[in-house]
Design a protein around this motif. Structure first.
Motif, mmCIF file in Angstrom:
data_model
loop_
_atom_site.group_PDB
_atom_site.id
_atom_site.type_symbol
_atom_site.label_atom_id
_atom_site.label_comp_id
_atom_site.label_asym_id
_atom_site.label_seq_id
_atom_site.Cartn_x
_atom_site.Cartn_y
_atom_site.Cartn_z
ATOM 1 N N MET A 1 0.829 -1.189 0.000
ATOM 2 C CA MET A 1 0.000 0.000 0.000
ATOM 3 C C MET A 1 0.859 1.233 0.000
ATOM 4 S SD MET A 1 -3.022 0.699 2.575
ATOM 5 C CE MET A 1 -2.649 1.805 3.837
ATOM 6 N N PHE A 2 0.393 2.252 -0.705
ATOM 7 C CA PHE A 2 1.141 3.490 -0.736
ATOM 8 C C PHE A 2 1.094 4.156 0.614
ATOM 9 C CE2 PHE A 2 -2.402 6.331 -0.415
ATOM 10 C CZ PHE A 2 -3.455 5.626 -0.951
ATOM 11 N N SER A 3 1.962 5.124 0.818
ATOM 12 C CA SER A 3 1.943 5.877 2.062
ATOM 13 C C SER A 3 1.190 7.179 1.860
ATOM 14 C CB SER A 3 3.369 6.174 2.534
ATOM 15 O OG SER A 3 3.978 7.096 1.664
ATOM 16 N N LEU A 4 0.635 7.687 2.952
ATOM 17 C CA LEU A 4 -0.061 8.958 2.885
ATOM 18 C C LEU A 4 0.895 10.076 2.510
ATOM 19 C CD1 LEU A 4 -2.807 10.228 3.307
ATOM 20 C CD2 LEU A 4 -2.247 10.555 5.710
ATOM 21 N N LYS A 5 2.165 9.945 2.947
ATOM 22 C CA LYS A 5 3.149 10.956 2.573
ATOM 23 C C LYS A 5 3.344 10.983 1.062
ATOM 24 C CE LYS A 5 5.944 11.472 6.722
ATOM 25 N NZ LYS A 5 7.307 11.464 7.272
ATOM 26 N N ILE A 6 3.343 9.785 0.436
ATOM 27 C CA ILE A 6 3.474 9.750 -1.014
ATOM 28 C C ILE A 6 2.279 10.425 -1.658
ATOM 29 C CG2 ILE A 6 3.488 8.221 -3.006
ATOM 30 C CD1 ILE A 6 6.146 8.345 -1.621
ATOM 31 N N LEU A 7 1.087 10.136 -1.130
ATOM 32 C CA LEU A 7 -0.127 10.705 -1.708
ATOM 33 C C LEU A 7 -0.145 12.211 -1.548
ATOM 34 C CD1 LEU A 7 -2.697 9.915 -3.125
ATOM 35 C CD2 LEU A 7 -3.786 9.626 -0.921
ATOM 36 N N LEU A 8 0.151 12.683 -0.322
ATOM 37 C CA LEU A 8 0.197 14.119 -0.102
ATOM 38 C C LEU A 8 1.437 14.736 -0.728
ATOM 39 C CD1 LEU A 8 -1.121 14.384 3.511
ATOM 40 C CD2 LEU A 8 -2.016 15.621 1.557
ATOM 41 N N GLU A 117 -7.974 12.145 11.779
ATOM 42 C CA GLU A 117 -8.681 13.306 12.311
ATOM 43 C C GLU A 117 -7.737 14.379 12.856
ATOM 44 O OE1 GLU A 117 -12.599 11.763 14.404
ATOM 45 O OE2 GLU A 117 -10.934 10.403 14.843
ATOM 46 N N ARG A 118 -6.452 14.083 12.929
ATOM 47 C CA ARG A 118 -5.494 15.001 13.537
ATOM 48 C C ARG A 118 -4.935 15.983 12.501
ATOM 49 N NH1 ARG A 118 -2.025 10.199 16.504
ATOM 50 N NH2 ARG A 118 -3.811 9.226 17.564
ATOM 51 N N PRO A 119 -4.539 17.178 12.958
ATOM 52 C CA PRO A 119 -3.910 18.139 12.042
ATOM 53 C C PRO A 119 -2.624 17.575 11.450
ATOM 54 C CG PRO A 119 -4.557 19.189 14.104
ATOM 55 C CD PRO A 119 -4.716 17.717 14.315
ATOM 56 N N LEU A 120 -2.319 17.966 10.231
ATOM 57 C CA LEU A 120 -1.098 17.533 9.560
ATOM 58 C C LEU A 120 0.002 18.567 9.778
ATOM 59 C CD1 LEU A 120 -2.636 16.275 6.202
ATOM 60 C CD2 LEU A 120 -2.043 14.928 8.207
ATOM 61 N N ARG A 121 1.219 18.103 10.023
ATOM 62 C CA ARG A 121 2.346 18.983 10.282
ATOM 63 C C ARG A 121 3.061 19.321 8.971
ATOM 64 N NH1 ARG A 121 6.204 16.662 14.663
ATOM 65 N NH2 ARG A 121 6.590 15.196 12.947
ATOM 66 N N PRO A 122 3.231 20.594 8.657
ATOM 67 C CA PRO A 122 3.885 20.978 7.399
ATOM 68 C C PRO A 122 5.269 20.371 7.243
ATOM 69 C CG PRO A 122 2.804 22.874 8.382
ATOM 70 C CD PRO A 122 2.719 21.762 9.400
ATOM 71 N N GLU A 123 6.010 20.180 8.353
ATOM 72 C CA GLU A 123 7.354 19.625 8.235
ATOM 73 C C GLU A 123 7.359 18.181 7.735
ATOM 74 O OE1 GLU A 123 6.400 19.763 12.762
ATOM 75 O OE2 GLU A 123 5.914 20.897 10.941
ATOM 76 N N ASP A 124 6.232 17.512 7.871
ATOM 77 C CA ASP A 124 6.152 16.136 7.368
ATOM 78 C C ASP A 124 5.873 16.076 5.875
ATOM 79 O OD1 ASP A 124 6.614 15.070 9.882
ATOM 80 O OD2 ASP A 124 4.485 14.926 10.380
ATOM 81 N N PHE A 125 5.486 17.206 5.285
ATOM 82 C CA PHE A 125 5.107 17.230 3.867
ATOM 83 C C PHE A 125 5.783 18.410 3.171
ATOM 84 C CE2 PHE A 125 1.698 15.347 6.347
ATOM 85 C CZ PHE A 125 1.516 14.142 5.711
ATOM 86 N N PRO A 126 7.093 18.368 3.049
ATOM 87 C CA PRO A 126 7.811 19.472 2.416
ATOM 88 C C PRO A 126 7.369 19.672 0.970
ATOM 89 C CG PRO A 126 9.220 17.527 2.648
ATOM 90 C CD PRO A 126 7.989 17.248 3.429
ATOM 91 N N GLY A 127 7.231 20.943 0.590
ATOM 92 C CA GLY A 127 6.854 21.257 -0.777
ATOM 93 C C GLY A 127 5.363 21.340 -1.016
ATOM 94 N N VAL A 128 4.569 21.018 0.016
ATOM 95 C CA VAL A 128 3.117 21.068 -0.128
ATOM 96 C C VAL A 128 2.609 22.341 0.550
ATOM 97 C CG1 VAL A 128 0.926 19.933 0.381
ATOM 98 C CG2 VAL A 128 2.948 18.570 -0.201
ATOM 99 N N PRO A 130 0.912 24.597 2.873
ATOM 100 C CA PRO A 130 0.304 24.322 4.187
ATOM 101 C C PRO A 130 -1.212 24.487 4.205
ATOM 102 C CG PRO A 130 2.291 25.623 4.452
ATOM 103 C CD PRO A 130 2.022 25.567 2.969
ATOM 104 N N ALA A 131 -1.744 25.332 3.336
ATOM 105 C CA ALA A 131 -3.191 25.523 3.295
ATOM 106 C C ALA A 131 -3.914 24.255 2.867
ATOM 107 C CB ALA A 131 -3.539 26.667 2.343
ATOM 108 N N MET A 132 -3.196 23.362 2.182
ATOM 109 C CA MET A 132 -3.814 22.112 1.731
ATOM 110 C C MET A 132 -3.739 21.010 2.789
ATOM 111 S SD MET A 132 -2.747 21.629 -2.227
ATOM 112 C CE MET A 132 -1.466 22.757 -2.702
ATOM 113 N N LEU A 133 -2.967 21.239 3.831
ATOM 114 C CA LEU A 133 -2.744 20.184 4.822
ATOM 115 C C LEU A 133 -3.869 20.161 5.850
ATOM 116 C CD1 LEU A 133 1.113 20.516 5.325
ATOM 117 C CD2 LEU A 133 -0.140 18.910 3.893
ATOM 118 N N VAL A 134 -4.981 19.610 5.441
ATOM 119 C CA VAL A 134 -6.141 19.488 6.319
ATOM 120 C C VAL A 134 -6.378 18.010 6.613
ATOM 121 C CG1 VAL A 134 -7.191 21.606 5.476
ATOM 122 C CG2 VAL A 134 -7.691 19.450 4.327
#
Length: 355
Positions: A1-8, A117-128, A130-134
């Protein structure tokens, strides 16, 4: 299965596509599968001092799985080789996957908040942006057409607001689906429930031993060689042309209520199909070559050559998205895998309890 980090990390799917930041890594269909009963003599004879069934703290009926030896693995899948003898101790196992109703009782008792259900941390998704990290999660979204089956991002979408209460997104609900398996749970969510219930997640050796239910011969499926019996499908899997045309011959498009299909010889339901089930073991494709022979608990670390940086756990049993065209790892002895912080709407779990 893919990772959520890959998807985001591919910029939240279609949103990021508009911003030109998508980078798709090609994978074989077999390696992205996690997106995607027989006449056996009673094994309880001679063990009358052990209770065959108990009820857990969560009221789920648990079946006694008496320990023994079995041949673990499959000749059909590289990461399920070599086939090797394993011995497991006795344990109790939930007769079916944990349901929405049962998970809701856990949340009401503890106030637990799942990963989706938890907020996403911008540092976990570099290049994305932050407004999209919901908060949200991955949802199977049938496309109108596909260009081969190598790129699973054609049918998986990150949906804001998707979580265990809303498995397909904020407009969906579990009302009326109280007896369906709970989904959209990361590994830690399943482990938290198990701890609350006084149980634990099964090792993959325990899971496969229970699924095989005393069968020591090589068979295509855990129940035998045919997908139907007297015209009735024996598991909730995908019928039709994946992923664009689900004919729903088994009666279900997504999850089915637990116990909708026949149990195996030891009284366990949905050991193939319906939803993938989290196991306690970390995933490595080479683990079987050095697995312990008694009560193996998996490797000390995780490694998947397709996503070397992801920490993955074993998943077993397949889901409603599995079929022979794309996701074959619902078959006997096969292994699934999932990044431990990436819930989807086709992954759930069941628990076990030590004696």
């Amino acid at each position: 299965m893919f990772s959520l980090k890959i998807l985001l990390g591919t910029s939240l799917f279609l949103i990021a596509c508009q911003q030109g930041r998508r980078q798709v890594q090609e994978r074989t269909a077999e390696d992205t599968v996690a997106m995607c009963h027989g006449n056996v003599p009673s094994r309880f004879i001679g063990h009358r001092d052990t209770v065959r069934h108990i009820r857990g703290k969560d009221s789920v009926r648990m079946v006694l799985i008496e320990g023994g030896k079995f041949m673990m693995g499959s000749e059909s899948f590289d990461d399920a080789q070599p086939i090797h003898e394993v011995e497991v101790a006795s344990f109790y196992m939930d007769e079916h996957e944990v349901t929405n109703e049962q998970f809701e009782a856990f949340v009401k008792a503890t106030g637990y908040v799942t990963v989706a259900e938890r907020p996403l941390r911008p540092e976990d998704f570099p290049g994305v942006d932050p407004a999209m990290l919901v908060p949200g999660s991955a949802v199977f979204t049938p496309p109108k057409g596909v260009h081969g089956l190598q790129n699973h991002l054609q049918w998986w979408t990150y949906v804001p607001g998707a979580n265990w209460r809303h498995p397909e997104g904020p407009d969906s609900s579990i009302r009326g689906k109280e007896h369906h398996p709970v989904t959209q749970l990361a590994y830690q969510d399943a482990a938290a429930y198990a701890e609350w219930a006084g149980k634990r997640l099964p090792t993959e050796a325990e899971w496969e031993y229970a699924a095989k239910a005393g069968k020591h011969t090589t068979e295509t499926y855990y129940w035998g060689t045919e997908k139907k019996e007297n015209g009735r499908w024996l598991a909730n899997i995908y019928q039709g042309e994946f992923p664009i045309d689900n004919t729903k011959e088994d009666g279900f498009e997504t999850t089915a209520p637990v116990k909708s299909f026949p149990p195996n010889a030891w009284g366990l339901y949905d050991m193939e199909g319906n939803v993938w089930e989290w196991c306690a073991d970390l995933y490595r494709p080479d683990y079987y070559a050095r697995s312990a022979k008694s009560n193996p608990k998996g490797p000390a670390d995780s490694y998947d050559p397709q996503e070397p940086g992801a920490i993955k756990r074993v998943q077993r049993g397949g889901s409603f998205l599995c079929n022979d065209e794309y996701c074959e790892r619902y078959k006997a002895g096969s292994r699934g895998k999932g990044e431990e912080n990436s819930p989807t709407n086709n992954v759930g779990f069941r628990c076990v309890k030590d004696i």
